[in-house]
Every structure is written in structure tokens, then in C-alpha cells.
Design an enzyme around this catalytic site. Structure first.
Site, PDB file in Angstrom:
ATOM      1  N   HIS A 122      26.031 -33.248 -41.822  1.00 43.39           N
ATOM      2  CA  HIS A 122      26.751 -32.307 -41.000  1.00 43.39           C
ATOM      3  C   HIS A 122      25.986 -31.305 -40.667  1.00 43.39           C
ATOM      4  O   HIS A 122      26.817 -30.331 -40.530  1.00 43.39           O
ATOM      5  CB  HIS A 122      28.398 -32.300 -41.641  1.00 43.39           C
ATOM      6  CG  HIS A 122      28.945 -33.347 -42.234  1.00 43.39           C
ATOM      7  ND1 HIS A 122      29.858 -33.933 -41.296  1.00 43.39           N
ATOM      8  CD2 HIS A 122      29.204 -34.056 -43.350  1.00 43.39           C
ATOM      9  CE1 HIS A 122      30.353 -34.954 -41.960  1.00 43.39           C
ATOM     10  NE2 HIS A 122      29.877 -35.023 -43.250  1.00 43.39           N
ATOM     11  N   SER A 131       6.788 -15.453 -24.230  1.00 46.24           N
ATOM     12  CA  SER A 131       7.873 -15.218 -23.229  1.00 46.24           C
ATOM     13  C   SER A 131       7.127 -14.040 -22.315  1.00 46.24           C
ATOM     14  O   SER A 131       6.315 -13.357 -23.135  1.00 46.24           O
ATOM     15  CB  SER A 131       9.236 -14.731 -24.016  1.00 46.24           C
ATOM     16  OG  SER A 131       9.751 -13.896 -22.959  1.00 46.24           O
ATOM     17  N   LYS A 174       8.389 -13.310 -29.154  1.00 46.98           N
ATOM     18  CA  LYS A 174       8.725 -14.685 -29.082  1.00 46.98           C
ATOM     19  C   LYS A 174       7.636 -15.661 -29.080  1.00 46.98           C
ATOM     20  O   LYS A 174       6.637 -15.445 -28.629  1.00 46.98           O
ATOM     21  CB  LYS A 174       9.773 -15.153 -27.824  1.00 46.98           C
ATOM     22  CG  LYS A 174      11.013 -14.442 -27.834  1.00 46.98           C
ATOM     23  CD  LYS A 174      11.836 -14.979 -26.874  1.00 46.98           C
ATOM     24  CE  LYS A 174      12.514 -16.424 -27.246  1.00 46.98           C
ATOM     25  NZ  LYS A 174      13.460 -16.908 -26.193  1.00 46.98           N
ATOM     26  N   GLU A 206      10.611 -28.952 -27.086  1.00 46.26           N
ATOM     27  CA  GLU A 206      11.732 -29.045 -26.231  1.00 46.26           C
ATOM     28  C   GLU A 206      11.538 -29.966 -25.335  1.00 46.26           C
ATOM     29  O   GLU A 206      12.433 -30.927 -24.870  1.00 46.26           O
ATOM     30  CB  GLU A 206      12.175 -27.788 -25.748  1.00 46.26           C
ATOM     31  CG  GLU A 206      12.504 -26.661 -26.659  1.00 46.26           C
ATOM     32  CD  GLU A 206      12.514 -25.223 -26.062  1.00 46.26           C
ATOM     33  OE1 GLU A 206      13.570 -25.007 -25.609  1.00 46.26           O
ATOM     34  OE2 GLU A 206      11.472 -24.567 -26.337  1.00 46.26           O
TER      35      GLU A 206
END
Ligand code: ARG
Length: 455
Positions: free
Chosen positions: A153, A274, A280, A287
């Protein structure tokens, strides 16, 4: 090629919707291989005389050299790779070119070409899956004893080893390879000689062409052979399953690379910055692997829906079989290469993993198991006692193995000092030696076994 009974040529849009050359030119090598095998068989059977066969073979060799040197041009008026090659052959050697298409149709021709192409594609995917497996094995070996929190979970559940976690993906890829191998085995029958749909009256030798093209045998039913695209669907199903596995691993990398987790630093090569937030490092490759799984699934759905209502035998809808397979194959190749690069170059923050594993009271089950084993307490009661120990640790703001013995003994007098042997995360993982369990010794054995199997 087929204009004999037509008074007018096709409309421009008709040419465009009808043409498959822009994508099926990707099969030019397979198409020429099929033609060479067919020609040799026609000559051996005396269907085409030796002189004409030599001329045709010479013409095919010239065309192969042209395609290899210049690429295959987009000529919509020639519809597909089969027609383009035939027209080139006529330009090169004259009317004898027309003899090559004896006892053959584009229907069995395209079915053969596409099977050959998918067979090559499967071999490429298998090599790429093997490379990713090898990368996972190396990292699993390195981290056989590195402790991390195991989740259910997405809640800290029990400590596991990073090596064990990585080997879980190795297992998934092992199944993927077996699915592709299974698809390859089933695919390996030759449709050539089924002709348009009914077979042919010419005395052809289908065993000869099947053998020449590396197939195990000719297909058994001409109607099925020209209308079957199971092999393409098998490929897409296996590709979808593999993409799904890559997507799960990619998702873990995305989570692990986030600041709250901090379990992994992806290398510069596999991250992007970024344009407005200089701090970043984005896990874009992970992704996109996750995203591409959606597109690959879309390719499977596209061909499934194309095929589902088609009567026997060939229908032009089936020309749409190739773009989804090509697209899925290109995407899967990229995903596998990117995941391999990420796995090879990732820095696993084992310090941080251990800290989180220790923070989550993840050895609570070990305490309960100890009470069962050493003090004969029924598991349900042990579970209750352990719950009180967890609360005490939580209140004191310490890990379970930092609770003083007095505190533990006050919760239950049957607890003694030996309990500390099982309360650390290292002791916990080391104890899980059951078949398939997370113990470092198990991970090392699994890595050795896998390396032997892959040799
Ligand atoms: N370009 C066609 C395809 O990819 C080749 C077969 C055409 N056959 C036909 N009877 N029109 O499916």
C-alpha cells in the site's frame, strides 16, 4: 500493375489512402529475401527457365544495392514496396521481370515479409531485454545486502534488500523474454505459396521456400495464411506486457528520485533541468518510459480492433497492421535502452533507504515472530503485544531496537535480551531465508543462478 481493366487512373486522394509504401518500405530487405527464395524455387521447379531466373536475380541484386545506397523513395503511384520493387525490376531487366510474380500474390508476399520482419524484431527485443537483465543483475549483486523499506500500500511494511527488489524486475523480464520466444516459435511458419487465397495450380515447392527463409514449415491453410495476423498481435501483446513492467520500474525511479524519498540520484545523462527552476533535476527519461507504455498499449488496441471483424481472407484493412507494430517496436527499443542506461548509472542512496527502513517500525513483525518462536505466544497475542511496543517506541521517538529492555519487559515479561538479535533491520532481512525470500544470501544465490541461466 493492375490497370488492364480500368479506363481512368485513381484520384489523388485514392492514391494517398491506398498507399502503404511510406511505411512498408521498412520491410524492403525482407521483401527481397522473399523474392529471392521464391525465384530460386520457381527455377528449381522449372516454372521459370534458368536464363530468365538469372536475369531476375541480377535485377534483384541491383535493386538491393540501390535501396541500401539511396534509401527507398516514396512513390505513391506505386502503392507499396512490392509494386515498387517489381516496377524497378521491369526498368532494370525488361519483360522477364513479370515472371517473378508467377504462383505468388501480394497477399502471401506481404504476409511472408511481415512475419520475417517481426521475427527480426523479436530477436532485437530479446537482445535488449537481456542487456537490461544484465544491468539489473550487476546492481542486485552490488546491493544484495543493502537494506531498504519494503512497501505494501506504499506504506513501510518490512525491510527488504535493494538487491531483492531489483531481482523482482529481473523475474518480470525473464517472463517477457519467454513470451517473445513463444511468439517467435508460433510465428515461424511460411505463408509463401498460399498465393492470393486459394493456393496455386503451379507445381511449387513450399518446403523449399520455407526452408530457404528459415521457417520451420509452410503454413497449413492458404486462407488462414493470407489473413492471419496473430503473429503481429502476439508481438504487440508481449511488447505491451514488457512495456508495463518497464513502466512500473520507471514509476519507482520517479518516486525514488523525488526529494521526500531521496532513494536514488539519477545520473546527469538521464535527467534534465528546468528552464526556470535551477535546483531541479527531472527524471524525464523515466517519465517517458512510463508514458510510452500507454502508447504501446494503444498500438495493441489499434491492431486488435482492426482485425476483429474481418471475414476471410485478405482485406485492405490489414494494410494497417504495420504502423502500430513498427511504432510499438521503436518505442519499446527506446524504453529498453533508456531503462538500461538508468539502471546502470543510478546512484542508490542506501544511507537514506536504511534510515527510512529503520524509521518505519518495519521490524514489528520480527518482534511478533520472536514471541511466537521463543516464548510460545500465539501469533494473534504476539501481534497485540508488538502493537504496544510500537506505541511505546513512537511515544519515545525511537526505533524498536532502541527501546530499553525494561520498557519491553514491562509490556510483556516473556521478552528478554535475546530479542535484540531480531529487531535490527539487518537481522530482519538476514533471517528471511525462505525460498524466494529477501535475505542477502538468497539474493546472491539468485544472481548466480540467473547468470548461469543467461550464459
Ligand atoms: N500493401 C498491401 C498490404 O500491406 C499489400 C497487399 C495488397 N493486396 C491486395 N490484394 N491489394 O497489405
Amino acid at each position: 500493375m493492375w490497370g488492364g481493366r480500368f479506363a481512368e487512373g485513381p484520384a489523388a486522394v485514392m492514391r494517398e489512402i491506398n498507399a502503404s509504401l511510406p511505411f512498408d518500405k521498412r520491410m524492403w530487405r525482407q521483401d527481397l529475401a522473399g523474392s529471392r527464395a521464391h525465384l530460386a524455387m520457381l527455377a528449381a521447379q522449372g516454372i521459370v527457365d534458368a536464363e530468365a531466373a538469372d536475369r531476375i536475380a541480377g535485377g534483384l541484386a541491383t535493386i538491393a544495392a540501390d535501396y541500401a545506397r539511396d534509401g527507398v523513395p516514396d512513390d505513391l503511384s506505386l502503392e507499396d514496396i512490392h509494386m515498387l520493387t517489381e516496377s524497378r525490376l521491369a526498368d532494370a531487366i525488361g519483360p522477364d521481370a513479370g515472371r517473378l510474380h508467377t504462383a505468388r500474390s501480394r497477399n502471401d508476399q506481404v504476409a511472408t515479409d511481415f512475419r520475417l520482419w517481426v521475427r527480426d524484431a523479436i530477436d532485437e527485443v530479446d537482445a535488449a531485454l537481456t542487456a537490461l537483465q544484465a544491468a539489473l543483475l550487476d546492481r542486485a549483486d552490488e546491493h544484495a545486502a543493502s537494506v531498504m523499506p519494503g512497501f505494501t500500500h506504499l506504506q513501510s511494511a518490512q525491510p527488504v534488500t535493494l538487491g531483492h527488489h531489483l531481482m523482482a524486475y529481473h523475474e518480470m523480464l525473464r517472463r517477457d523474454r519467454s513470451r517473445f520466444a513463444d511468439a517467435r516459435r508460433r510465428l515461424n511458419e511460411c505463408p509463401l505459396g498460399s498465393a492470393a487465397l486459394a493456393g496455386t495450380g503451379f507445381p511449387i515447392d513450399r518446403d523449399a521456400t520455407a526452408t530457404a527463409l528459415g521457417f520451420d514449415r509452410p503454413t497449413a491453410n492458404s486462407l488462414d495464411a493470407v489473413s492471419d495476423r496473430d503473429f503481429a498481435l502476439d508481438y504487440l501483446q508481449a511488447a505491451t506486457q514488457a512495456a508495463l513492467h518497464l513502466s512500473r520500474l520507471a514509476e519507482e525511479f520517479v518516486l525514488w528520485a523525488s526529494q521526500p524519498f531521496g532513494f536514488v540520484n539519477l545520473s546527469d545523462q538521464w535527467s534534465t533541468g528546468s528552464s526556470i527552476m535551477p535546483q531541479k533535476r527531472n527524471p524525464d527519461a523515466a517519465e517517458l518510459v512510463r508514458g510510452h507504455a500507454g502508447r504501446i498499449t494503444g498500438c495493441l488496441v489499434a491492431l486488435t480492433v482492426t482485425m476483429k471483424g474481418l471475414p476471410l481472407a485478405y482485406s485492405k484493412d490489414m494494410q494497417d497492421d504495420k504502423p502500430p507494430v513498427f511504432e510499438a517496436h521503436d518505442l519499446l527499443g527506446l524504453c529498453l535502452a533508456a531503462m538500461t542506461g538508468m539502471v546502470e548509472s543510478a546512484t542508490f542512496r542506501t544511507d537514506r533507504m536504511r534510515q527510512v527502513a529503520e524509521a518505519g517500525f518495519s521490524t514489528a513483525t520480527d518482534l511478533a515472530d520472536w514471541l511466537v518462536r521463543e516464548a510460545g505466544v500465539p501469533f494473534r497475542e504476539a501481534h497485540h503485544i508488538t502493537g504496544r511496543a510500537v506505541r511505546a517506541a513512537e511515544e519515545a521517538g525511537v526505533a524498536l531496537d532502541s527501546l530499553p529492555l525494561q520498557t519491553l519487559a514491562a509490556i510483556d515479561a516473556r521478552i528478554d535480551a535475546r530479542v535484540y538479535d531480531v529487531l535490527s533491520v539487518d537481522a530482519s532481512v538476514a533471517s528471511r531465508t525462505s525460498h524466494g525470500g529477501t535475505a542477502p544470501a538468497n539474493v546472491r544465490a539468485a544472481v548466480t543462478r540467473a547468470r548461469e541461466e543467461m550464459r
